[in-house]
Scaffold this motif. Structure first.
Motif: not given
Length: 126
Positions: A1-5, A7-14
């Motif tokens: 998974m790339d860095i943008i993916g 970061i997106a997953e991390q923000r969704i979990r938050e």
């Protein structure tokens, strides 16, 4: 998974942990997905924009008209009118076939069309 993916997953979990997604409109309701599998991929966005603006694609209008004619044929007793409507239906099917790039036949999808053709006995005007 790339860095943008990532970061997106991390923000969704938050957001999930903070309850941001709780009590959203439509929660628990089934999604209303549109079947656009018959629309060429390069035209899907344009068709969606037209639909959202209240306009239907020409093929959809043709399909609605074809269905309307089929319903009319089921209840029509005048053989001459049936022939006129069937000719109109053939023109509509030809337009749909041209837009799709392959042949479309109602006899395949609607057996009533074939039954009507078999029962009609029209005398040619001479």
């Amino acid at each position: 998974m790339d860095i943008i993916g990532i970061i997106a997953e991390q923000r969704i979990r938050e957001a999930q942990s903070q309850g941001t997604f709780d009590n959203l409109p439509g929660q628990g309701q089934p999604l209303q997905l549109e079947d656009d599998s018959q629309v060429p991929e390069d035209l899907r966005l344009a068709y969606k924009m037209l639909r959202n603006a209240g306009f239907a694609p020409p093929e959809l209008e043709d399909r609605k008209e074809a269905q309307s004619i089929m319903e009319f044929l089921k209840h029509c007793d005048d053989e001459q009118e049936k022939v006129r409507q069937m000719r109109k239906l053939d023109v509509i099917l030809a337009r749909i076939s041209r837009s799709r790039g392959h042949s479309v036949s109602l006899s395949d999808t609607n057996p009533y069309y074939t039954q009507v053709i078999d029962k009609i006995s029209v005398r040619e005007k001479g």
